[in-house]
Design a protein around this motif. Structure first.
Motif, short mmCIF file in Angstrom:
data_model
loop_
_atom_site.label_atom_id
_atom_site.label_comp_id
_atom_site.label_asym_id
_atom_site.label_seq_id
_atom_site.Cartn_x
_atom_site.Cartn_y
_atom_site.Cartn_z
N ALA A 28 -5.52 -18.80 17.51
CA ALA A 28 -6.10 -17.74 16.69
C ALA A 28 -6.06 -18.14 15.23
O ALA A 28 -5.13 -18.80 14.76
N ARG A 29 -7.10 -17.74 14.52
CA ARG A 29 -7.22 -17.97 13.08
C ARG A 29 -7.58 -16.63 12.47
O ARG A 29 -8.68 -16.12 12.70
N VAL A 30 -6.67 -16.06 11.70
CA VAL A 30 -6.84 -14.70 11.19
C VAL A 30 -7.07 -14.74 9.68
O VAL A 30 -6.23 -15.25 8.94
N GLU A 31 -8.19 -14.20 9.26
CA GLU A 31 -8.45 -14.10 7.83
C GLU A 31 -7.65 -12.92 7.26
O GLU A 31 -7.61 -11.85 7.87
N PRO A 32 -7.04 -13.08 6.09
CA PRO A 32 -6.15 -12.04 5.54
C PRO A 32 -6.92 -10.92 4.84
O PRO A 32 -6.70 -10.63 3.67
N ARG A 33 -7.81 -10.29 5.57
CA ARG A 33 -8.68 -9.27 4.98
C ARG A 33 -7.97 -7.94 4.84
O ARG A 33 -7.07 -7.61 5.61
N ILE A 77 2.59 -7.98 10.02
CA ILE A 77 1.99 -8.43 8.76
C ILE A 77 0.78 -7.55 8.46
O ILE A 77 -0.12 -7.44 9.29
N LEU A 78 0.77 -6.95 7.29
CA LEU A 78 -0.36 -6.14 6.84
C LEU A 78 -0.97 -6.82 5.62
O LEU A 78 -0.30 -7.02 4.60
N TYR A 79 -2.26 -7.17 5.71
CA TYR A 79 -2.93 -7.86 4.62
C TYR A 79 -3.54 -6.86 3.64
O TYR A 79 -4.12 -5.85 4.04
N LEU A 80 -3.44 -7.20 2.34
CA LEU A 80 -3.84 -6.28 1.29
C LEU A 80 -4.80 -6.94 0.30
O LEU A 80 -4.73 -6.74 -0.91
N ASN A 81 -5.73 -7.73 0.83
CA ASN A 81 -6.63 -8.51 -0.01
C ASN A 81 -8.05 -7.96 0.04
O ASN A 81 -8.76 -8.11 1.04
N SER A 115 0.38 -9.69 1.01
CA SER A 115 0.63 -9.07 2.31
C SER A 115 1.98 -8.37 2.29
O SER A 115 2.86 -8.69 1.47
N LEU A 116 2.13 -7.41 3.19
CA LEU A 116 3.44 -6.88 3.53
C LEU A 116 3.85 -7.56 4.83
O LEU A 116 3.16 -7.45 5.85
N GLN A 174 -13.19 -13.50 1.03
CA GLN A 174 -14.40 -14.17 1.50
C GLN A 174 -14.05 -15.46 2.23
O GLN A 174 -12.98 -16.05 2.01
N LYS A 175 -14.96 -15.90 3.09
CA LYS A 175 -14.80 -17.21 3.71
C LYS A 175 -14.71 -18.26 2.61
O LYS A 175 -15.41 -18.20 1.62
N GLY A 176 -13.81 -19.20 2.80
CA GLY A 176 -13.61 -20.22 1.78
C GLY A 176 -12.47 -19.91 0.83
O GLY A 176 -12.08 -20.77 0.04
N ASP A 177 -11.93 -18.68 0.91
CA ASP A 177 -10.80 -18.33 0.05
C ASP A 177 -9.48 -18.88 0.58
O ASP A 177 -8.47 -18.84 -0.12
N GLY A 178 -9.50 -19.40 1.82
CA GLY A 178 -8.30 -19.98 2.41
C GLY A 178 -7.31 -18.90 2.84
O GLY A 178 -7.66 -17.75 3.05
N GLY A 179 -6.03 -19.31 2.97
CA GLY A 179 -4.98 -18.37 3.28
C GLY A 179 -4.98 -17.80 4.68
O GLY A 179 -4.31 -16.81 4.95
#
Length: 218
Positions: free
Chosen positions: A174-179, A147-151, A204-205, A155-160
């Protein structure tokens, strides 16, 4: 204990002589790898610019299940997806990298991965994906998830966030932010995971390295 994965912007390419070797080492040690900085910013920007131009009509509501058993159940997942074509020239650097990883994983683990399928996944505000496995032992040809995140400017609070679990554990490890530029790679049969509700557009891809359907699974 839950690990909150907040990766800094220092490129893996600057800190490790061979990032694909590092991924293989971490897969052998932990079964997963979470990295930042695998791709130059211009490659990521090109992906974002071109993927954002895909017509809405190319997206479909994501389903669960396999082949004829697929169903759209929006109480389980509510993202929209568009499958990528290997002939998309703007994505060639990404496909080239995926091919390098496929060959390296085959050398390292003797998995017999023969191809890579990937989709552009869009989570609109309110979208989510409940806890699930990408593959089921003995019933799937998907062996490795990437998974490659493209966001940008996430920011914190954006969820996802992506939550990852060990086997039957209730709490995620683990909790990964989609940065932007963060990549998560893991063995598809090993880690249940979920995507928490997103409060803004999330991209994401998401792809899978597969073995041949005719190869017996053990």
């Amino acid at each position: 204990m839950q690990i909150c994965c907040q990766l800094n912007s220092l490129s893996i390419l600057e800190t490790h002589h061979d990032p694909i070797e590092l991924i293989c080492d971490e897969l052998a040690e932990k079964g997963y790898s979470i990295l930042s900085g695998l791709f130059p910013t211009d490659v990521l920007n090109s992906l974002v610019d071109n993927l954002s131009q895909i017509d809405d009509s190319a997206f479909k509501t994501a389903a669960i299940g396999r082949q004829q058993d697929q169903q759209v159940i929006e109480t389980i997942r509510s993202d929209k997806i568009c499958w990528l074509d290997n002939n998309m020239s703007f994505a060639q650097p990404y496909f080239d990298w995926a091919e390098q990883l496929r060959l390296a994983v085959n050398r390292y683990f003797y998995l017999g991965l023969f191809d890579y399928e990937t989709m552009f996944a869009y989570y609109g505000p309110g979208a989510f994906y409940k806890k699930h496995l990408d593959a089921f032992k003995g019933r799937s040809n998907r062996k490795l998830t990437a998974i490659l995140y493209l966001n940008k400017e996430w920011q914190k609070g954006d969820g996802g966030e992506l939550l990852m679990y060990q086997h039957q554990e209730i709490d995620p490890f683990a909790r990964v932010e989609p940065r932007f530029g963060t990549m998560v790679i893991f063995f598809s049969e090993q880690f249940p995971h979920e995507v928490l509700q997103s409060y803004k557009d999330r991209y994401s891809l998401t792809g899978w390295f597969r073995i041949n359907e005719g190869v017996p699974l053990v």
